[in-house]
Design an enzyme around this catalytic site. Structure first.
Site, PDB file in Angstrom:
ATOM      1  N   THR A 246       1.009  -1.292   0.097  1.00  0.00           N
ATOM      2  CA  THR A 246      -0.088  -0.025  -0.058  1.00  0.00           C
ATOM      3  C   THR A 246       0.737   1.263  -0.319  1.00  0.00           C
ATOM      4  O   THR A 246       1.956   0.868   0.354  1.00  0.00           O
ATOM      5  CB  THR A 246      -0.928   0.194   1.416  1.00  0.00           C
ATOM      6  OG1 THR A 246      -0.127   0.065   2.408  1.00  0.00           O
ATOM      7  CG2 THR A 246      -2.109  -1.015   1.151  1.00  0.00           C
ATOM      8  N   GLY A 247       0.410   2.136  -0.896  1.00  0.00           N
ATOM      9  CA  GLY A 247       1.298   3.672  -0.779  1.00  0.00           C
ATOM     10  C   GLY A 247       2.026   3.484  -1.501  1.00  0.00           C
ATOM     11  O   GLY A 247       3.598   3.848  -1.771  1.00  0.00           O
ATOM     12  N   ALA A 248       2.118   2.770  -2.749  1.00  0.00           N
ATOM     13  CA  ALA A 248       3.325   2.216  -3.137  1.00  0.00           C
ATOM     14  C   ALA A 248       3.519   3.121  -4.776  1.00  0.00           C
ATOM     15  O   ALA A 248       3.903   2.866  -5.874  1.00  0.00           O
ATOM     16  CB  ALA A 248       2.436   1.134  -4.556  1.00  0.00           C
TER      17      ALA A 248
ATOM     18  N   SER B 145       4.225   6.626  -4.750  1.00  0.00           N
ATOM     19  CA  SER B 145       5.614   7.043  -4.800  1.00  0.00           C
ATOM     20  C   SER B 145       6.076   6.403  -3.250  1.00  0.00           C
ATOM     21  O   SER B 145       6.017   5.391  -2.495  1.00  0.00           O
ATOM     22  CB  SER B 145       5.675   9.039  -4.067  1.00  0.00           C
ATOM     23  OG  SER B 145       4.270   8.420  -3.594  1.00  0.00           O
TER      24      SER B 145
ATOM     25  N   GLY C 125       7.238   2.926  -0.859  1.00  0.00           N
ATOM     26  CA  GLY C 125       6.349   2.125  -1.427  1.00  0.00           C
ATOM     27  C   GLY C 125       6.617   1.435  -2.928  1.00  0.00           C
ATOM     28  O   GLY C 125       7.178   0.261  -3.104  1.00  0.00           O
TER      29      GLY C 125
ATOM     30  N   SER D 153       7.749   3.863  12.535  1.00  0.00           N
ATOM     31  CA  SER D 153       8.968   4.836  12.804  1.00  0.00           C
ATOM     32  C   SER D 153      10.000   4.849  14.083  1.00  0.00           C
ATOM     33  O   SER D 153       9.185   4.718  14.554  1.00  0.00           O
ATOM     34  CB  SER D 153       7.733   6.586  12.813  1.00  0.00           C
ATOM     35  OG  SER D 153       8.759   7.183  12.666  1.00  0.00           O
TER      36      SER D 153
ATOM     37  N   TYR E  73       1.430  12.931  13.962  1.00  0.00           N
ATOM     38  CA  TYR E  73       1.867  11.952  13.160  1.00  0.00           C
ATOM     39  C   TYR E  73       2.564  11.034  14.682  1.00  0.00           C
ATOM     40  O   TYR E  73       3.116   9.687  14.433  1.00  0.00           O
ATOM     41  CB  TYR E  73       2.489  12.161  12.313  1.00  0.00           C
ATOM     42  CG  TYR E  73       3.548  11.417  11.494  1.00  0.00           C
ATOM     43  CD1 TYR E  73       3.103  10.621  10.558  1.00  0.00           C
ATOM     44  CD2 TYR E  73       4.928  10.575  12.042  1.00  0.00           C
ATOM     45  CE1 TYR E  73       3.980   9.709   9.711  1.00  0.00           C
ATOM     46  CE2 TYR E  73       5.059  10.224  11.058  1.00  0.00           C
ATOM     47  CZ  TYR E  73       5.014   9.587  10.452  1.00  0.00           C
ATOM     48  OH  TYR E  73       5.717   8.566   9.445  1.00  0.00           O
TER      49      TYR E  73
END
Length: 350
Positions: A16-18, A20, A23, A145, A158
């Site tokens: 997912t988030g692929a 940029s 990803g 993170s 975040y």
């Protein structure tokens, strides 16, 4: 139960988030190594472009547009991956967004949207993946993170979302291990990574946000993710800066606070105006880039991470980490007198 993971050329990976950043870097590297990859993001334009580029280079790839905040979309992604390639071997929950600004200034609707992506997106992806992974075995990899381990100013929501990702991931691992499910569950914790992440973030700063050094190339994270797709690992911190930050939080939290208070407010503001568009609520098309525009030195490798992943390199990595801890401790002690740190492999965030 001993979990056995396939070699990458035998695998089907869902990311997912692929479109940029991390990803996309992971998808490109996985395809080069022979894996079949399934890409997902909200951005039809950039997702199609990424798919075409991987296919041009000989990769086996399929994509489906979807928002991780939408659980039916994640179930549809899992179903589509199995229809296209027959199974799922590794699922990588990578999609994420950020907000820069003082907590009291951030609109609650923005904070809620961030959690819909960063936390609920991981929950939705994990549940969709487990419907298949528990049957045939495989790896579930969640991208957290270094801020899963510590606090940081101007990114409060975040930070909270990444703490939530850690708590969810580790609790899920316990439950799967107890029932003997053949699924490896890994948390990846990157330091500052040179992706378009700051450029895509919602900024309340009046400027475009930027990273504090040291900053690493996204390929360093992609390498770590794909290692964990083949080798069951619990938690991998990417970049010596990530490990130093978490250790400083454990052994000298007040020194860490002083360091962040003295350096991190101004260091996260660039001299560029805030972008006209951000990716919090909607994608930013025509921006399918792996790398961001960080103007300083970008580290192409991390001795610490290489040592974490390879026992034969561990002594070298531990020596580098020890040097980093010493430098970080000195920086924290003198934080009241300095405004910035040198881009050595010590302390930074993602």
């Amino acid at each position: 139960m001993k979990i056995r993971l396939k070699k990458l050329p035998e695998q089907v990976l869902v990311i997912t988030g692929a479109s940029s950043g991390i990803g996309l870097a992971t998808a490109q590297l996985a395809a080069r190594k022979g894996a079949r990859v399934v890409l997902s993001s909200r951005d039809e334009v950039d997702l199609s472009r990424a798919t075409e580029e991987i296919r041009r280079q000989g990769g086996r790839v399929f994509h489906l547009v979807g928002d991780v905040a939408d659980f039916p979309a994640m179930r549809a992604l899992a179903d589509a991956a199995v229809r296209e390639f027959g199974r799922i071997d590794t699922w990588i929950n990578n999609a994420g967004v950020s907000i820069y600004g003082p907590i009291e200034q951030v609109r609650l609707e923005d904070a809620r949207r961030l959690f819909e992506t960063n936390y609920w997106g991981v929950v939705h992806g994990s549940l969709a993946a487990l419907a298949y992974l528990k049957r045939t075995g495989g790896a579930l990899i969640n991208v957290g993170s270094v801020l899963s381990e510590t606090a940081y100013p101007l990114q409060g929501h975040y930070v909270a979302s990444k703490h939530a990702v850690k708590g969810f991931t580790e609790s899920l691992r316990l439950e799967l291990e107890k029932e003997g499910a053949p699924v490896s569950v890994t948390l990846i914790e990157p330091a500052a990574i040179n992706t378009p992440y700051p450029e895509h973030a919602k900024s309340y700063l009046g400027t475009e946000p930027q990273h504090q050094p040291p900053v690493y190339a996204p390929e360093v994270v992609a390498d770590a993710i794909l290692h964990c797709a083949e080798h069951p690992m619990r938690t991998v911190q990417v970049g010596g800066g990530a490990k130093v930050f978490s250790l400083l939080e454990s052994i000298a939290p007040r020194a860490g606070d002083r360091f962040k208070e003295a350096t991190s407010f101004e260091a996260q503001r660039s001299d560029r105006p805030a972008p006209a568009e951000d990716a919090l609520h909607h994608p930013v098309p025509n921006d399918a880039r792996v790398h961001g525009d960080y103007p300083g030195r970008v580290m192409r490798t991390s001795l610490y991470t290489r040592a974490r992943l390879s026992p034969t390199a561990r002594l070298v990595g531990l020596a580098a980490l020890g040097a980093g801890i010493t430098l970080a401790a000195r920086a924290a002690a003198g934080a009241g007198r300095r405004d910035a740190v040198e881009p050595v492999e010590t302390a930074s965030i993602h």
